[in-house]
Motif scaffolding. Structure first.
Motif, PDB file in Angstrom:
ATOM      1  N   PHE A   1      25.512   0.345  27.341  1.00 58.26           N
ATOM      2  CA  PHE A   1      24.905   1.408  28.137  1.00 58.26           C
ATOM      3  C   PHE A   1      25.975   2.268  28.811  1.00 58.26           C
ATOM      4  CE2 PHE A   1      21.603  -1.810  27.810  1.00 58.26           C
ATOM      5  CZ  PHE A   1      20.495  -1.052  27.496  1.00 58.26           C
TER       6      PHE A   1
ATOM      7  N   ARG B   1      18.959  -2.938  32.918  1.00 55.74           N
ATOM      8  CA  ARG B   1      18.832  -3.851  31.769  1.00 55.74           C
ATOM      9  C   ARG B   1      19.094  -5.288  32.198  1.00 55.74           C
ATOM     10  NH1 ARG B   1      17.831  -6.905  28.582  1.00 55.74           N
ATOM     11  NH2 ARG B   1      18.196  -6.962  26.331  1.00 55.74           N
TER      12      ARG B   1
ATOM     13  N   GLY C   1      24.955  -5.477  28.839  1.00 59.44           N
ATOM     14  CA  GLY C   1      24.981  -4.176  29.499  1.00 59.44           C
ATOM     15  C   GLY C   1      26.107  -3.253  29.088  1.00 59.44           C
TER      16      GLY C   1
ATOM     17  N   GLU D   1      16.756  -9.189  32.295  1.00 60.11           N
ATOM     18  CA  GLU D   1      17.184  -9.958  31.132  1.00 60.11           C
ATOM     19  C   GLU D   1      16.706 -11.405  31.218  1.00 60.11           C
ATOM     20  OE1 GLU D   1      18.963 -11.155  27.582  1.00 60.11           O
ATOM     21  OE2 GLU D   1      18.248  -9.244  28.353  1.00 60.11           O
TER      22      GLU D   1
END
Length: 278
Positions: free
Chosen positions: A158, A211, A155, A215
Motif C-alpha cells: 500500500f 488494512r 501492508g 487483518e
C-alpha cells in the motif's frame, strides 16, 4: 440533419448525471452502508450496561491495545521502508528490478492464511530464520513481535504503490537545482522531496493501517492467540461469533469500526493539510 451539442454543455462519455449518481449511491449502499448500518442497529438493540460490559472486559481491552499498537507499528515501519523501496524502484536501474517490482505485489495475491503459515515456517524456533534468533533470546513466532511482522508484511504494497507514481512524476531538475544552490543532501530531502511526497506518504500510511487493523488470516497463525498477550481483536470477534455471542461480537466490532473511522479521519485531515502546504 446531424445533432449538435449546445455550446454551453460539455459532451460526456457516460450521459445522465442522475442515472450514474443513483447507481453509485445504490452500489455504495449495498456494499458498504447496509452492512455497517445493520451492525450498528444490532448493537443498539443491546442495553447500555451489556454493551459497556462487553467492550470493557479486560481481555477485550488487551486485544484493543495489541491491534491498534501493532497496526500503527506495522504502518510506521512500512512508511519508512516502503518509501525506500519505492525510491529504489523509481530512481535506479539494476538487474532483477522487474522481479523485485512484482514481488512487492505478492501480499495482494497471496492468501493471508498462506502468508501466516510461511511466516511461521520462517520464524518459529525450528524455522529457517528463527533457529538462528533463538540463541539470542529473540522470539518472533507466537509473540507480539510476530503480530507486528505479519501486519508489516501485508501492508507494504500500500505504501510502495502509493508513493511510487508520485516519486516517478517528481522532476529530478528540482533536486539538481537545490544541489547547485549549495543545499546539502539532507536539506534537499527535507525541503524539496519530502513536501512533495508527504500527501502520498500519509495516504499509504492510512491504507496500510486500515488494512492491518482488520487483518485476521496471517496473524492467527503466527500470534499463537494467547489471551491478554497475543490475541488480536478480529480473532476475539470470531471467537465470540463461534460461541453464538453475536451481541458481544457486534459490540466489539462497533468499537473497532468507530476507532478506525476516527483515526482515518485524523489521518485524512493531516493529508489535506499536507496537500495544501505542498
Amino acid at each position: 440533419m446531424s445533432a449538435t451539442v449546445p455550446l454551453n454543455r460539455t459532451p460526456r462519455v457516460i450521459p445522465g448525471f442522475g442515472l450514474t449518481l443513483g447507481f453509485t449511491l445504490f452500489y455504495l449502499s449495498l456494499i458498504f452502508l447496509l452492512p455497517v448500518a445493520s451492525l450498528l442497529l444490532f448493537t443498539v438493540s443491546m442495553s447500555w450496561h451489556d454493551f459497556v460490559a462487553a467492550v470493557t472486559h479486560p481481555q477485550v481491552l488487551a486485544s484493543y491495545r495489541l491491534s491498534l499498537l501493532a497496526s500503527l507499528a506495522g504502518a510506521g515501519i512500512n512508511l519508512l521502508f516502503g518509501a525506500l523501496v519505492a525510491w529504489v524502484l523509481v530512481r535506479y536501474q539494476f538487474p532483477g528490478k522487474r522481479l523485485l517490482d512484482a514481488l512487492v505485489d505478492l501480499p495482494f495475491a497471496l492468501p493471508t492464511a498462506v502468508a501466516g503459515i510461511a511466516l511461521v515456517t520462517l520464524y518459529a524456533k525450528s524455522g529457517w530464520i528463527g533457529q538462528y534468533l533463538e540463541p539470542f533470546g529473540i522470539k518472533i513466532a507466537y509473540s507480539q513481535l510476530g503480530v507486528i511482522m505479519a501486519l508489516t508484511y501485508i501492508g507494504l504494497p500500500f505504501v510502495v504503490r502509493t508513493v511510487q507514481p508520485v516519486l516517478a512524476d517528481l522532476e529530478a531538475e528540482l533536486e539538481e537545482a537545490s544541489a547547485s544552490l549549495g543545499a546539502s543532501r539532507f536539506t534537499t530531502l527535507r525541503r524539496v522531496i519530502l513536501p512533495s511526497l508527504l500527501p502520498a506518504l500519509l495516504t499509504g500510511f492510512a491504507l496500510a493501517f486500515a488494512r492491518a487493523i482488520g487483518e485476521y488470516g496471517s496473524v492467527v497463525f503466527i500470534s499463537g492467540n494467547m489471551p491478554y498477550r497475543t490475541e488480536i481483536t478480529p480473532l476475539l470477534i470470531v471467537a465470540k461469533a463461534e460461541q453464538f455471542d453475536y451481541h458481544g461480537a457486534a459490540a466489539i466490532g462497533t468499537v473497532m469500526l468507530l476507532s478506525a473511522f476516527v483515526l482515518l479521519l485524523l489521518i485524512n485531515g493531516l493529508q489535506a493539510w499536507a496537500s495544501r502546504r505542498a
